[in-house]
Design an enzyme around this catalytic site. Sequence first.
Site, PDB file in Angstrom:
ATOM      1  N   TYR B  57      -2.416  -3.206  62.638  1.00 47.83           N
ATOM      2  CA  TYR B  57      -2.205  -4.573  63.176  1.00 47.83           C
ATOM      3  C   TYR B  57      -3.066  -4.394  64.528  1.00 47.83           C
ATOM      4  O   TYR B  57      -3.065  -3.269  64.931  1.00 47.83           O
ATOM      5  CB  TYR B  57      -0.605  -4.580  63.556  1.00 47.83           C
ATOM      6  CG  TYR B  57      -0.414  -5.929  63.768  1.00 47.83           C
ATOM      7  CD1 TYR B  57      -0.149  -6.941  63.026  1.00 47.83           C
ATOM      8  CD2 TYR B  57       0.331  -6.370  65.295  1.00 47.83           C
ATOM      9  CE1 TYR B  57       0.301  -8.320  63.021  1.00 47.83           C
ATOM     10  CE2 TYR B  57       0.574  -7.678  65.479  1.00 47.83           C
ATOM     11  CZ  TYR B  57       0.854  -8.441  64.299  1.00 47.83           C
ATOM     12  OH  TYR B  57       1.136  -9.737  64.678  1.00 47.83           O
ATOM     13  N   ASN B 174       7.912 -20.953  50.382  1.00 41.92           N
ATOM     14  CA  ASN B 174       9.186 -20.130  50.478  1.00 41.92           C
ATOM     15  C   ASN B 174       9.280 -19.194  51.580  1.00 41.92           C
ATOM     16  O   ASN B 174      10.364 -18.429  51.485  1.00 41.92           O
ATOM     17  CB  ASN B 174       9.397 -19.636  48.938  1.00 41.92           C
ATOM     18  CG  ASN B 174      10.832 -18.937  48.712  1.00 41.92           C
ATOM     19  OD1 ASN B 174      11.665 -19.508  49.221  1.00 41.92           O
ATOM     20  ND2 ASN B 174      11.035 -17.949  48.095  1.00 41.92           N
ATOM     21  N   SER B 175       8.241 -18.664  52.325  1.00 42.92           N
ATOM     22  CA  SER B 175       8.129 -17.791  53.068  1.00 42.92           C
ATOM     23  C   SER B 175       9.163 -18.184  54.252  1.00 42.92           C
ATOM     24  O   SER B 175       9.525 -19.399  54.341  1.00 42.92           O
ATOM     25  CB  SER B 175       6.758 -17.553  53.866  1.00 42.92           C
ATOM     26  OG  SER B 175       6.437 -18.855  54.629  1.00 42.92           O
ATOM     27  N   VAL B 177       8.408 -18.762  57.359  1.00 40.67           N
ATOM     28  CA  VAL B 177       7.961 -19.719  58.139  1.00 40.67           C
ATOM     29  C   VAL B 177       7.898 -21.041  57.455  1.00 40.67           C
ATOM     30  O   VAL B 177       8.118 -22.110  57.982  1.00 40.67           O
ATOM     31  CB  VAL B 177       6.429 -19.340  58.595  1.00 40.67           C
ATOM     32  CG1 VAL B 177       5.755 -20.307  59.067  1.00 40.67           C
ATOM     33  CG2 VAL B 177       6.391 -17.964  59.530  1.00 40.67           C
ATOM     34  N   ARG B 218       8.063 -16.759  36.886  1.00 37.09           N
ATOM     35  CA  ARG B 218       9.062 -16.888  38.030  1.00 37.09           C
ATOM     36  C   ARG B 218      10.411 -17.121  37.168  1.00 37.09           C
ATOM     37  O   ARG B 218      10.564 -18.364  37.059  1.00 37.09           O
ATOM     38  CB  ARG B 218       8.668 -17.537  39.130  1.00 37.09           C
ATOM     39  CG  ARG B 218       9.540 -17.326  40.309  1.00 37.09           C
ATOM     40  CD  ARG B 218       8.777 -17.897  41.538  1.00 37.09           C
ATOM     41  NE  ARG B 218       9.308 -17.485  42.922  1.00 37.09           N
ATOM     42  CZ  ARG B 218       8.700 -17.477  43.876  1.00 37.09           C
ATOM     43  NH1 ARG B 218       7.339 -17.677  44.182  1.00 37.09           N
ATOM     44  NH2 ARG B 218       9.241 -16.856  45.132  1.00 37.09           N
ATOM     45  N   TYR B 286      -1.708 -18.757  58.874  1.00 41.96           N
ATOM     46  CA  TYR B 286      -1.037 -17.951  59.769  1.00 41.96           C
ATOM     47  C   TYR B 286      -0.573 -16.499  58.774  1.00 41.96           C
ATOM     48  O   TYR B 286       0.265 -15.726  59.296  1.00 41.96           O
ATOM     49  CB  TYR B 286       0.167 -18.465  60.074  1.00 41.96           C
ATOM     50  CG  TYR B 286       1.171 -18.966  59.166  1.00 41.96           C
ATOM     51  CD1 TYR B 286       1.029 -20.221  58.260  1.00 41.96           C
ATOM     52  CD2 TYR B 286       2.219 -18.260  58.607  1.00 41.96           C
ATOM     53  CE1 TYR B 286       1.692 -20.576  57.556  1.00 41.96           C
ATOM     54  CE2 TYR B 286       3.156 -18.522  57.705  1.00 41.96           C
ATOM     55  CZ  TYR B 286       2.746 -19.790  56.971  1.00 41.96           C
ATOM     56  OH  TYR B 286       3.686 -20.254  56.127  1.00 41.96           O
ATOM     57  N   GLY B 287      -1.285 -16.518  57.760  1.00 38.92           N
ATOM     58  CA  GLY B 287      -0.940 -15.340  56.684  1.00 38.92           C
ATOM     59  C   GLY B 287      -1.933 -15.048  55.766  1.00 38.92           C
ATOM     60  O   GLY B 287      -2.643 -15.964  55.415  1.00 38.92           O
ATOM     61  N   TRP B 312      -1.572 -17.521  65.597  1.00 41.33           N
ATOM     62  CA  TRP B 312      -1.087 -16.112  65.778  1.00 41.33           C
ATOM     63  C   TRP B 312       0.179 -16.290  66.967  1.00 41.33           C
ATOM     64  O   TRP B 312      -0.475 -16.545  68.171  1.00 41.33           O
ATOM     65  CB  TRP B 312      -1.672 -15.028  66.198  1.00 41.33           C
ATOM     66  CG  TRP B 312      -1.476 -13.811  66.127  1.00 41.33           C
ATOM     67  CD1 TRP B 312      -0.411 -13.261  65.651  1.00 41.33           C
ATOM     68  CD2 TRP B 312      -2.050 -12.654  66.963  1.00 41.33           C
ATOM     69  NE1 TRP B 312      -0.182 -11.759  65.826  1.00 41.33           N
ATOM     70  CE2 TRP B 312      -1.053 -11.245  66.713  1.00 41.33           C
ATOM     71  CE3 TRP B 312      -3.069 -12.527  67.637  1.00 41.33           C
ATOM     72  CZ2 TRP B 312      -1.529 -10.167  67.163  1.00 41.33           C
ATOM     73  CZ3 TRP B 312      -3.433 -11.352  68.313  1.00 41.33           C
ATOM     74  CH2 TRP B 312      -2.712 -10.083  68.020  1.00 41.33           C
ATOM     75  N   LYS B 382      15.980 -10.751  54.568  1.00 41.24           N
ATOM     76  CA  LYS B 382      15.315 -10.096  55.593  1.00 41.24           C
ATOM     77  C   LYS B 382      16.190  -9.032  56.122  1.00 41.24           C
ATOM     78  O   LYS B 382      17.342  -8.891  56.239  1.00 41.24           O
ATOM     79  CB  LYS B 382      15.493 -11.144  56.954  1.00 41.24           C
ATOM     80  CG  LYS B 382      14.238 -10.783  57.947  1.00 41.24           C
ATOM     81  CD  LYS B 382      14.468 -11.901  59.018  1.00 41.24           C
ATOM     82  CE  LYS B 382      13.218 -11.781  60.086  1.00 41.24           C
ATOM     83  NZ  LYS B 382      11.867 -11.818  59.332  1.00 41.24           N
TER      84      LYS B 382
END
Lengths: 388, 388
Positions: B57, B174-175, B177, B218, B286-287, B312, B382
């Site tokens: 990071y 589905n994340s 965010v 899935r 963003y990812g 970010w 989480k």
Amino acid sequence: MRPISSSLSIGFSKHGAPESSLALQRTLLSSRRDAVTVRFRLSPVNPADINQIQGTYPILPKLQPNLLQNDSETPFAICGNEGVAEIISVGENVDTSGKDWIKVGSRVVMKSTGAGTWSQYAVMDPSNLIPMNHTGVSDLTAATIMVNPCTAYRMLRDFEDLKPGDTVIQNGANSAVGQAVIQIAKSRNLKTINIIRGTTATTPRNSTTKSATPSPPRPDLDALKSRLTALGADMVVTEEELRADRSIQQHLKSSSTIKLGLNCVGGKSAASIARWLQPGASLVTYGGMSKQPVEIPTSLLIFNDLKVKGFWMTRWNELAASKAELEVEREAMIRELCRLSAAGLLATPDCEIVDVAGDGPDSLEIVKRAVDVAMRGGSGKKQVFRFL
Amino acid sequence: MRPISSSLSIGFSKHGAPESSLALQRTLLSSRRDAVTVRFRLSPVNPADINQIQGTYPILPKLQPNLLQNDSETPFAICGNEGVAEIISVGENVDTSGKDWIKVGSRVVMKSTGAGTWSQYAVMDPSNLIPMNHTGVSDLTAATIMVNPCTAYRMLRDFEDLKPGDTVIQNGANSAVGQAVIQIAKSRNLKTINIIRGTTATTPRNSTTKSATPSPPRPDLDALKSRLTALGADMVVTEEELRADRSIQQHLKSSSTIKLGLNCVGGKSAASIARWLQPGASLVTYGGMSKQPVEIPTSLLIFNDLKVKGFWMTRWNELAASKAELEVEREAMIRELCRLSAAGLLATPDCEIVDVAGDGPDSLEIVKRAVDVAMRGGSGKKQVFRFL
């Protein structure tokens, strides 16, 4: 002088490979009271022209009936977007107030895409023309200034606020735009890092097939580096050197911050430029010679705030047509490019003049050969039509 | 109450795989007259925490000597960036004027990255804390609001001027965010087109190895679609459906213009979003769950004026720290997210509370297991540490 009623024109009736689609026809020229008639002096071949013939460009010339042909049912579109012309007659209702350049003999270039410049003559609205009466600017320079040098000029101006001493990095540095970037940057005391292919391409530039075998080394590498350095390049490196040469990487790390990247290659080459940009910088794409999508490492977007954008001179011209402040900006741009050119600071590209003498099969072969040379990009010379 | 002098903390002495690097240590807590002491109530595990342990990071927690260890030469860094805490003591020199929330018992969250939230206690400058005393907001919501919902909120606000009825398209819908995007968009009457994987991933989310074999279908696809639809998604489609289903493509073509694309996957998935954006739109990354660079077709940059950027939250927070108008903007953001949450319009993610009871090997095993679950992303829950 008898009014001219027809024009020899290069065009097509159906999109496809230029080899099979291109045709030479006489087209009707209907003079209008509110328009001027121009004679084209020089009409360059640009990649966009070829993509228009292929039908892959987002703006296409209009197919319309050619009343001079026996088979007038088959529509015909006239090619060509760039060129230098002279006004040979002015319609009686044309408003020339404040525009003393609208007169017979004036040299003009095209303001926007789609003028149909691959033709002997055209009837045009004067609002689509730009006077090009600057001293010391040759016809060849005038004919080739509105696409590539203007693209380079705008990219160096519209994305980042570059100050003397700032650095620009670009790939495809040997392209016409790339060479203009080097020279315009030099005139503004901007540094340039220029990336070129270290191997020769084995596929034609406009081919959609990809080469599976590695390309052989470029035989003229040293000469090319010297030539770009002579134009004002501060550093010229190959893609391979940039990837593997530690001393070059060290130099880039220690050099001043790099605020702008210019990409006309795409694929991994775009990523390799992006890596050297300072946080918050812009990477501007104006071409895609590799036919690969632009690849951007995710971390540069998220953590380095990289901004990835595109530039298209045609869109800028469309914008300028509706914004008075951009018209002023365009005048300043053309004045500056002409000044640089007249002062020998902005070289006109190597060109091959291709004379078009009639509508016979021999002339068509000459036209097709020129377009083929432009597609392959092998001769290194820009093909420019001249109607006799 | 006796002043607290040590804290149980999760951290590491050397970057590497969490499995081998993570350690539980008692760390010294030196109270300061100009700071407050907080007790963390809940401390979530985010991908950034894991990347900080791995050392990948861009911002890393500080390794410093741990004077409470026999081997005090070996430095130790405390993990954790997000969390909810309560103030348990206020230094006598802390300026509380105009900030009546700076008092014992106040609930607070972290303003910026690097607070070291995976710990029982911390001594902190109050300027790094944000009061979170909104009614109807649970500890779990407060603990998880500053990274993902704030990221969603900002991306829907800072790139395009979205009006009710405008459409946003996103992948990885589905994340955490992604789900926040759906709900915040719904509250603003924005439409969302949500792309999900139609196959299960066969590699852990944080693995750098790529899967060579296609992933199996899935199993929970219908349930997932229903769940996102229940959150407010206007359309949920798989990557495959978007590529191949003509009726979906037709629907997208006919739907209102799509002004914003959000990408947390990268690779071709980014390109497939970019294709549906209207000219001049923004694609915000963003990812990078696919570990592939963002691929952007050249033509979209040049001809569609696509703007490709990154977001970010950490950078936004840094900016906000130095700009008064962004501090105001942040307060408005937190107020709005708390309002939505309290009204049941912004769901708190499914969480698994992981109790950390001491510094023994059993506790360390529990910590490592939680981080492993978070890395694999398999449980769908989480992981959130709670120090007992």
